[in-house]
Scaffold this active site. Sequence first.
Site, PDB file in Angstrom:
ATOM      1  N   LYS A  10      38.251  86.534 -21.719  1.00  0.00           N
ATOM      2  CA  LYS A  10      37.194  86.438 -22.723  1.00  0.00           C
ATOM      3  C   LYS A  10      37.015  87.735 -23.522  1.00  0.00           C
ATOM      4  O   LYS A  10      37.593  88.764 -23.177  1.00  0.00           O
ATOM      5  CB  LYS A  10      35.887  86.032 -22.018  1.00  0.00           C
ATOM      6  CG  LYS A  10      35.983  84.635 -21.360  1.00  0.00           C
ATOM      7  CD  LYS A  10      34.638  84.196 -20.818  1.00  0.00           C
ATOM      8  CE  LYS A  10      34.740  82.833 -20.160  1.00  0.00           C
ATOM      9  NZ  LYS A  10      33.416  82.341 -19.728  1.00  0.00           N
ATOM     10  N   TYR A  50      33.841  73.935 -25.381  1.00  0.00           N
ATOM     11  CA  TYR A  50      32.653  73.949 -24.519  1.00  0.00           C
ATOM     12  C   TYR A  50      31.727  72.764 -24.784  1.00  0.00           C
ATOM     13  O   TYR A  50      30.541  72.815 -24.453  1.00  0.00           O
ATOM     14  CB  TYR A  50      31.908  75.272 -24.684  1.00  0.00           C
ATOM     15  CG  TYR A  50      32.544  76.419 -23.914  1.00  0.00           C
ATOM     16  CD1 TYR A  50      32.692  76.353 -22.528  1.00  0.00           C
ATOM     17  CD2 TYR A  50      32.991  77.564 -24.557  1.00  0.00           C
ATOM     18  CE1 TYR A  50      33.267  77.396 -21.808  1.00  0.00           C
ATOM     19  CE2 TYR A  50      33.571  78.617 -23.840  1.00  0.00           C
ATOM     20  CZ  TYR A  50      33.702  78.516 -22.469  1.00  0.00           C
ATOM     21  OH  TYR A  50      34.265  79.544 -21.750  1.00  0.00           O
ATOM     22  N   ASN A 113      31.400  86.826 -18.550  1.00  0.00           N
ATOM     23  CA  ASN A 113      31.922  86.815 -17.189  1.00  0.00           C
ATOM     24  C   ASN A 113      33.450  86.883 -17.131  1.00  0.00           C
ATOM     25  O   ASN A 113      34.073  86.403 -16.192  1.00  0.00           O
ATOM     26  CB  ASN A 113      31.347  85.631 -16.403  1.00  0.00           C
ATOM     27  CG  ASN A 113      31.750  84.297 -16.999  1.00  0.00           C
ATOM     28  OD1 ASN A 113      32.438  84.238 -18.014  1.00  0.00           O
ATOM     29  ND2 ASN A 113      31.339  83.215 -16.365  1.00  0.00           N
ATOM     30  N   HIS A 116      37.702  82.410 -17.866  1.00  0.00           N
ATOM     31  CA  HIS A 116      37.458  80.979 -17.670  1.00  0.00           C
ATOM     32  C   HIS A 116      38.651  80.403 -16.921  1.00  0.00           C
ATOM     33  O   HIS A 116      39.784  80.803 -17.174  1.00  0.00           O
ATOM     34  CB  HIS A 116      37.327  80.259 -19.011  1.00  0.00           C
ATOM     35  CG  HIS A 116      37.400  78.753 -18.874  1.00  0.00           C
ATOM     36  ND1 HIS A 116      36.302  77.995 -18.562  1.00  0.00           N
ATOM     37  CD2 HIS A 116      38.461  77.901 -18.931  1.00  0.00           C
ATOM     38  CE1 HIS A 116      36.684  76.725 -18.451  1.00  0.00           C
ATOM     39  NE2 HIS A 116      37.983  76.646 -18.676  1.00  0.00           N
ATOM     40  N   GLU A 127      42.459  70.972 -21.423  1.00  0.00           N
ATOM     41  CA  GLU A 127      42.254  72.322 -21.962  1.00  0.00           C
ATOM     42  C   GLU A 127      43.580  72.945 -22.400  1.00  0.00           C
ATOM     43  O   GLU A 127      43.657  73.574 -23.464  1.00  0.00           O
ATOM     44  CB  GLU A 127      41.554  73.194 -20.913  1.00  0.00           C
ATOM     45  CG  GLU A 127      40.108  72.751 -20.679  1.00  0.00           C
ATOM     46  CD  GLU A 127      39.388  73.509 -19.568  1.00  0.00           C
ATOM     47  OE1 GLU A 127      38.190  73.249 -19.376  1.00  0.00           O
ATOM     48  OE2 GLU A 127      40.017  74.376 -18.895  1.00  0.00           O
TER      49      GLU A 127
END
Length: 139
Positions: A10, A50, A113, A116, A127
């Site tokens: 990320k 998302y 965080n 993913h 995905e």
Amino acid sequence: AIEQTFSILKPDVTRRNLTGAVNAKIEAAGLRIVAQKRIHMTRPQAESFYGVHKERPFFGELVEMMISEPVVVQVLRGESAIAKYREVMGATNPEKADAGTIRKEFALSMGENSVHGSDAPETAATEIAQFFTESEIVG
Ligand code: CMP
């Protein structure tokens, strides 16, 4: 069984120049990076990726964060890759993540965080297909 899972490094990882450090943890766990590219996610891409979280209070913040800086999207392959990567990532909340996990070491918050990883074989397939063609995945 040998599985594939979808991974994102990320914006908090690219911003802090930590892509190699995270990849080292992935590879140390025995997962192979069989596809990888650095992209700047578009808003439609992030909103669609998302989509399951659309009704959550953090959806807007999540999309803004994901398009704020480049990300690295990956396909990881290995024995039980989906569960193994979730172990290596650690809990969503970095404060609850086990020692040695990516999130314990690098994550800044619940939102930022660091990584993913897909949660099931069906989502992994969906995905992966959102970001890679078959010919871009090289084992
Ligand atoms: P990820 O595994 O990519 O899936 C959903 C993401 O939403 C999650 O990682 C976090 O980045 C983000 N997220 C989950 N919970 C929260 C929260 N309480 N506040 C902000 N972001 C969150």
